[in-house]
Structures are given as structure tokens and as C-alpha cells.
Design an enzyme around this catalytic site. Structure first.
Site, PDB file in Angstrom:
ATOM      1  N   ASP A 252       0.868  -1.170   0.000  1.00 23.26           N
ATOM      2  CA  ASP A 252       0.000   0.000   0.000  1.00 23.26           C
ATOM      3  C   ASP A 252       0.914   1.232   0.000  1.00 23.26           C
ATOM      4  O   ASP A 252       2.137   1.125   0.097  1.00 23.26           O
ATOM      5  CB  ASP A 252      -0.958  -0.028   1.200  1.00 23.26           C
ATOM      6  CG  ASP A 252      -2.200   0.828   0.946  1.00 23.26           C
ATOM      7  OD1 ASP A 252      -2.149   1.712   0.053  1.00 23.26           O
ATOM      8  OD2 ASP A 252      -3.220   0.637   1.645  1.00 23.26           O
TER       9      ASP A 252
HETATM   10  C1  NOJ Z   1      -4.099   3.853   0.233  1.00 23.11           C
HETATM   11  C2  NOJ Z   1      -5.274   2.927   0.351  1.00 23.11           C
HETATM   12  O1  NOJ Z   1      -5.221   2.220   1.575  1.00 23.11           O
HETATM   13  C3  NOJ Z   1      -5.383   1.916  -0.779  1.00 23.11           C
HETATM   14  O2  NOJ Z   1      -6.609   1.270  -0.666  1.00 23.11           O
HETATM   15  C4  NOJ Z   1      -5.209   2.578  -2.115  1.00 23.11           C
HETATM   16  O3  NOJ Z   1      -5.338   1.637  -3.137  1.00 23.11           O
HETATM   17  C5  NOJ Z   1      -3.864   3.266  -2.155  1.00 23.11           C
HETATM   18  N1  NOJ Z   1      -3.812   4.285  -1.121  1.00 23.11           N
HETATM   19  C6  NOJ Z   1      -3.566   3.907  -3.498  1.00 23.11           C
HETATM   20  O4  NOJ Z   1      -4.329   5.028  -3.686  1.00 23.11           O
END
Ligand code: NOJ
Length: 703
Positions: A252
């Protein structure tokens, strides 16, 4: 490939100049693409900009390996569909498949090849804002929706359609147990037993892997003290070894770097080492593996085999997506706005997702021939009901307002409007035959990092409902929200309450479709609505205590209960009404007992029941099947959903619904970290009905 080029492939940078951690990487991204030191870019869309960045990678870098462009396409790209929690309320996975198909086509035409969706975090936490992105509290329901979404984005499990111009790669997230955040606080600690991990949090991921999901994203939380980004048990042992997952695991956003803040890694090199060695394949935004990879290799802290494995997985997806043959997106053929068909699909999905919580005295459906209707409340004329993560379309295409749609649906009526001003709203309600009160949460109150400690209606809204109620005129409360709410006692006297969630771009139309009965409401709650925040976590699939509360003896002292609150939820999982009524027969089993080895050989028990529309109009009912293993080596949930089917019936008509129960439905995972699934001998109660509180039961014995 040189070592640096390999390390580049496993690096993802962001394109936007956003201000979050690691933001503003545009120039760095271009330079890395030119040097052949970049595998993927997120947050880029628009065929023109993605093509020009792709040209740098393909034409200017030494090996010309195309970039993989990813974006969060969660419930729509141009065409916002209802939020995922709403979609789950439809109890119809086709809704999720349709969203994914429309989204894939729109996103792909804008250069996006990979979405960070579906999110499949089972959660018991309504305070957690990301419940809006989830399918709620049940692993079986979440798994069914996860599969439909993966299929809608990608096509068949063998990946054979990934290169089509209407398909994109999916990402199962967040691996794993992110929904277990303590206190519902985003990113917070999760301490979970192996059995709960396997019985509650992992099943949707396993189902997505079986459906061929191309990628998996690691979660921000710890799991029993070990951060998911450095968790060899979940990524290496379960996902890759036990399940044989062949795709790649992406971190993430700065999740690898965050191993340091977690107190798990000493520094960036340590973070990179821990992540890669635990099974993570691509680093999003932070650059620890790429920065320290060479040194780690020469110190023997990571191996070339592991690095090659990660690179191979990423390159394989690029081949499967056809990027080497066709790295660019057609700029002229772009789908540049929601088509009429996409809007119609979103509208139907939103209406299908609505849950009728109350309808006393049959205020609903409203008559299109009504003389006057007041539409009041803070969201009555809102054109921002797309939902928390509605894609780039949300800022360009307003959602249809409820006020406008009521005017359209009842052209002969005098439709008046007041916002949240009590005096004006009361005057409008007093003068109208019926009032629609639209209250709830702004979409910004749910989603990532949008946690609430108090999940009641925001300030002033209960007062508004009370003031309208005091006029003595009939009214309907329409709830727009991204999570279960704690609803005040007004619910017990409101004539009608319709939960519409955040319905997407066609919000108003879909709400009017249900209010006026063009569509009969048939959704069910995929999550418990508690009576009070103090009850949380409150969920239907809980274990029994040794001293369960007995509703027949409310005075009993030493039982599991609150002194100051009635037992149980305001509305249970699986609950939802209709404009008609249904009768459901008791479950009939094809046999009363089954041998354990027969189950292990794949034999099943058929459970069937008859559902009849006993009312005056056509409607939908969701027939639900639950099991309860009454005595097991690991105490089992009092109910576990193992089947559901949404049926549409004309008045007076009946249909037979059948389910099959096999080993997967009757057994459970133990606490063995190596993964042991067992079916035990003994009695299993099989329940069927129209909500999780059904009492219709037939016993089945495993011998
Ligand atoms: C953080 C989020 O937790 C995740 O779900 C997302 O895909 C990513 N950012 C990318 O934007």
C-alpha cells in the site's frame, strides 16, 4: 536485465503532485521511466498523459519495458456506482459484476490497466470509515462479491481476456485483516487468532485468488504484532505457498517505509529486506527496496532468486495485459463520459441496493399522483451523492439530486423544498401531503481516514426529523450514508425509513424509483446497525458466551448484557423489508445425516424451501441460509451465512429455492498456522429465512 533494472521493475511511483506522503513525484517518475528504473505508476489517467509517459518508457529506456498504470477505480470511473457497502446490500453479486465491467471499459479507455479493487476487508467496525468500501461483516457475502468484481474487471480466471480493451487487472485488498482495526481507528493494530484470520478475514481473498485475481495489496495494519507488509506468514506461507498465488503483491502507499514507524524495521534497508523476503513484490511510492536492493544483495540479505521471482511476476502480468504488444491506449476511441447504458446500469444497481428499514401504515410507495410533496433536509438537493471513492467522474458529472428526481417522478405534484432550516422545513412539511426527509452523512465522512467516534446522524438532523414528525403529517426518512448509523428512538415512530447509502451518479433517480414504487425495495443489510456506539463490536456471526443473554429472562443478572441498553442490534444483518410480504417454509433437507468421509469426498446435502409472495404486489426477497455447529473444537459463530438468493415474485406466486451444503460449509479452520480445515461429527443446525434472526431450523447430523 541489470540488477538496477530489476529493482526498477518492482518500483511504483505516483504521478500526481499530491501533497500526501511521497507526493509530488512527477519529475522523479519521468526520469525513472527514461532510465528504465520504473515498473509502474499510480494515479495517472487520461489516454494522452499515460501514452506520453509510456512513450518515454518504451522508446527512451534501454529495454523498452512498458509501464503498468494503476488507479483506484473502486465504484466507478466516469459512472459512479453505489458504494460497495450498498452493492453488498443488494445481495446480488451481479450488481458488483456490472460495476466492474462498466468501470473496466471506462478506465481502460483512459489508459488505466490495473485497478486497486476489489476491497474485501470483512469488518465488525462501523466507526471505521472504510466500511463504505467493504461488503460488511460477513466473509461469505464478501467472497461472493469479490469474485463477481474480479470477474467483471478481468474476465475468466485463466486471464485469457486480460489483454482485451474492456478489461483491466484487479487487486484484492487489503491483505489482511485490515477491517479488524482496534476501535475502528484507521491503520490501527489488529491482534487476531489464526482461526479467526482463516475463518473470517481470509475467505474473500482465497475466493478472489481462485477467481484469478492478478494482484494483491498488503494492508497497513499489524497482524498479531507483525505488520502485513513484513508478514511472511500471510504473504509467503498462506498466499503464495498454500494457495499457489502466481500474481504479485503490491504494497500500500508507503507501506514498506511504514515498517519503520511500526517499530518493526530499523531503517529503510531493513524495511526493504523484510518486505521483499516476506513476499512483497512491488513497492508503492516509497523506495526502500530499490534504494537498498543492491547493497542487500551483496550482503546476502536478499537473494537474486527472490528478486527475480518478484520481477517475473510483474512482467508476467504485463505480458498477460498485452502491454508488450500494445502499450498505448487509443486516444480517439476514448469513452469520455458516462454513457446512457452505464447510467442505466448504475441507476438499477442503486435501486437494487436500497434497504427498506421501516414502513408502518404503508406510507411507501408514494403515489405519483400526490398533490403535494415536501423534500427537506441537508441532502435533499445534493448533487454530491456519488460516495467516498467515486473516481474521476465525480468531479465532472454531478449526481442526480433527489429533489429534482421527485419533481420528475411526480410531475403533477407541487414539490416544495427546504434544507436544514427547521422553520422552513416544518412549514413545507405542514403544507404538504407527505414529506421526504433526506438526512445522513456527507460522503467525506466515510472512506479512508474518515473515522467517526459517534456514528449518529450529524448535528441538527434528529431535530429536523422530530420537527417534521411533530407536524403529524406522514413522512419518509431517506438515509444517505457510508456506514451503519446509530439511529435514535425516532426510528420507532417514523412512518417509513429507507436506507439508500451513497447511491452514485444516478442517486436521485434511483431513490425516486424506489420511493414511487417503480422498483420494489429488496435489499438487505450486509452489516449490523447497533443501538449505541457502546455496543460495538456488534455482529451477527459472533460466538456464544458461556452465559448468553436469554430474552425470556431479561432480569437475569450474571449474563452477557448491558445494564443500560436493550439486548441486540437496532437492525440485524440480513434484515430488510419490501412493499409486499413473503412467507418462507422451513428448510427441508435431502437427508438428516451425512458421513464425514462422504463430505470429504465432495458429497453434499440439499436444503430447499418454498418462498411465496403473500402480498398484493410484485417484490424481491432474499432467502438466506445459515448454519450453526452446536458443539465444536473451536466454538462456532451462532450463525454463519452459507447461502443466499434474491428472488423476484409476482403476488401469490411461489418458488422453490435450493442450496447445497458441503464440507466447505460445515467445517472450519482450526488454530493450526499450517492451515487445517476440519469437519467434525455432531449436530449442525441449518437455518433458513429472510434475515439472520430467523428461527426456522432443521438439524443435520455429521456422522
Ligand atoms: C491507500 C489505500 O489504503 C489503498 O486502498 C489505495 O489503493 C492506495 N492508497 C492507493 O491510492
Amino acid at each position: 536485465m541489470t540488477v538496477q533494472e530489476k529493482l526498477g521493475q518492482i518500483q511504483q511511483l505516483t504521478w500526481t503532485g499530491d501533497t500526501g506522503p511521497g507526493g509530488g513525484q512527477t519529475e522523479q517518475t519521468e526520469a525513472a521511466a527514461r532510465a528504465g528504473l520504473l515498473g509502474s505508476v499510480l494515479n495517472i489517467h487520461g489516454a494522452r498523459s499515460s501514452n506520453s509517459l509510456q512513450r518515454i518508457a518504451v522508446e527512451e529506456s534501454r529495454l523498452g519495458i512498458p509501464l503498468l498504470f494503476g488507479l483506484d477505480v473502486i465504484h466507478g470511473f466516469w459512472t459512479a456506482f453505489p458504494i460497495p457497502l450498498a452493492q453488498a446490500s443488494s445481495f446480488d453479486p451481479e450488481v458488483a459484476r456490472l460495476d466492474a465491467e462498466v468501470s473496466a471499459k471506462e478506465a481502460r479507455s483512459e489508459g488505466v490497466r490495473w485497478t486497486f479493487s476489489p476491497m474485501m476487508d470483512v469488518t465488525h467496525e462501523p466507526r471505521w470509515g472504510r466500511i463504505a468500501e467493504s461488503c460488511g461483516e460477513d466473509p461469505y457475502l464478501s467472497a461472493a462479491f469479490a469474485v463477481a468484481k474480479v470477474q467483471g474487471y478481468q474476465g475468466p480466471a485463466d486471464g485469457s481476456e486480460l489483454s482485451r480493451t474492456d478489461r483491466i487487472a484487479a487487486c484484492a485488498k487489503h491483505f489482511v485483516a485490515y477491517g479488524g482495526a482496534e476501535g475502528g481507528r484507521d491503520y490501527n493494530t489488529v491482534d487476531v487468532s489464526e482461526q479467526r484470520l482463516r475463518n473470517l478475514y481470509l475467505p474473500p481473498f482465497k475466493a478472489a485468488v481462485d477467481a484469478g485475481v492478478a494482484t494483491v495489496m498488503a494492508a497497513f495494519n499489524t497482524i498479531g504484532g507483525v505488520p502485513a507488509h513484513g508478514n511472511a506468514h500471510t504473504m509467503n506461507s498462506v498466499l503464495k505457498e498454500e494457495w499457489g498465488f502466481k500474481g504479485f503483491v503490491v504494497s500500500d502507499y508507503t507501506g514498506v517505509e511504514e515498517l519503520i514507524a511500526h517499530g518493526f524495521a530499523e531503517d529503510g534497508a531493513d524495511a526493504g529486506r523484510l518486505a521483499l523476503n516476506s513476499g512483497l513484490d512491488m513497492e508503492m511510492v516509497s523506495t526502500n527496496v530499490a534504494d537498498h536492493g543492491e547493497a542487500l544483495l551483496s550482503d546476502g540479505q536478499i537473494t537474486m532468486e527472490r528478486l527475480d521471482d518478484a520481477v517475473t511476476r510483474i512482467l508476467q502480468l504485463k505480458f498477460d495485459l498485452g502491454l508488450f504488444d500494445n502499450p498505448y491506449s487509443g486516444e480517439s476511441a476514448a469513452v469520455a463520459e458516462p454513457t446512457a447504458a452505464a447510467r442505466a446500469a448504475s441507476r438499477a444497481s442503486a435501486a437494487r441496493s436500497m434497504v427498506l428499514l421501516r414502513n408502518e401504515g404503508s406510507v411507501l410507495p408514494l403515489s405519483p399522483a400526490a398533490g403535494s410533496i415536501a423534500v427537506v433536509g441537508p441532502f435533499a438537493d445534493s448533487t454530491r451523492l456519488h460516495g467516498t471513492w467515486a473516481g474521476p467522474g465525480a468531479s465532472r458529472f454531478p449526481s442526480v439530486g433527489i429533489l429534482d428526481a421527485v419533481r420528475e417522478a411526480a410531475p403533477g405534484a407541487k414539490v416544495t423544498h427546504a434544507g436544514q432550516d427547521l422553520t422552513l422545513a416544518v412549514a413545507a412539511a405542514a403544507a404538504a401531503e407527505v414529506t421526504v426527509v433526506v438526512v445522513g452523512e456527507d460522503p467525506g465522512l466515510s472512506g479512508e481516514a474518515a473515522v467517526r467516534s459517534d456514528i449518529g446522524l450529524p448535528a441538527g438532523q434528529e431535530e429536523l426529523i422530530a420537527a417534521v414528525a411533530a407536524t403529524g403529517k406522514p413522512f419518509v426518512v431517506v438515509l444517505v450514508n457510508g456506514r451503519p448509523l446509530v439511529l435514535g428512538d425516532w426510528v420507532d415512530s417514523a412512518p417509513a425509513v429507507l436506507e439508500v447509502w451513497h447511491p452514485g451518479i444516478e442517486a436521485g433517480h434511483a431513490v425516486a424509483d424506489v420511493l414511487f414504487g417503480a422498483v420494489a425495495p429488496g435489499g438487505k443489510l450486509p452489516v449490523t446497525f447497533p443501538r449505541a456506539v457502546g455496543q460495538i463490536p456488534l455482529y451477527y456471526n459472533h460466538e456464544s458466551t458461556g452465559r448468553p443473554y436469554n430474552p425470556a429472562k431479561p432480569e437475569e443478572k450474571f449474563v452477557s448484557k448491558y445494564l443500560d441498553l436493550a439486548d441486540g442490534p437496532r437492525f440485524p444483518f440480513g434484515y430488510g423489508l419490501s412493499y409486499t410480504t413473503f412467507a418462507v417454509s422451513r428448510p427441508q433437507l435431502s437427508r438428516e445425516s451425512i458421513a464425514r468421509d462422504a463430505l470429504e469426498r465432495g458429497e453434499t446435502v440439499e436444503v430447499s424451501l418454498t418462498v411465496t409472495n403473500t402480498g398484493e404486489q410484485a417484490g424481491d426477497e432474499v432467502v438466506q441460509l445459515y448454519v450453526h455447529d452446536v458443539a465444536a473444537g473451536i466454538a462456532q459463530p451462532v450463525r454463519r451465512l452459507r447461502g443466499f438468493e434474491r428472488v423476484t415474485l409476482e403476488p401469490g406466486r411461489s418458488t422453490t429455492v435450493s442450496f447445497r451444503l458441503g464440507a466447505q460449509d460445515l467445517g472450519f479452520w482450526t488454530n493450526d498456522p499450517a492451515g487445517t480445515f476440519i469437519v467434525e461429527r455432531g449436530r449442525i443446525d441449518v437455518y433458513t429465512g429472510t434475515s439472520s434472526t430467523t428461527r426456522d431450523c432443521s438439524p443435520l447430523t455429521v456422522v
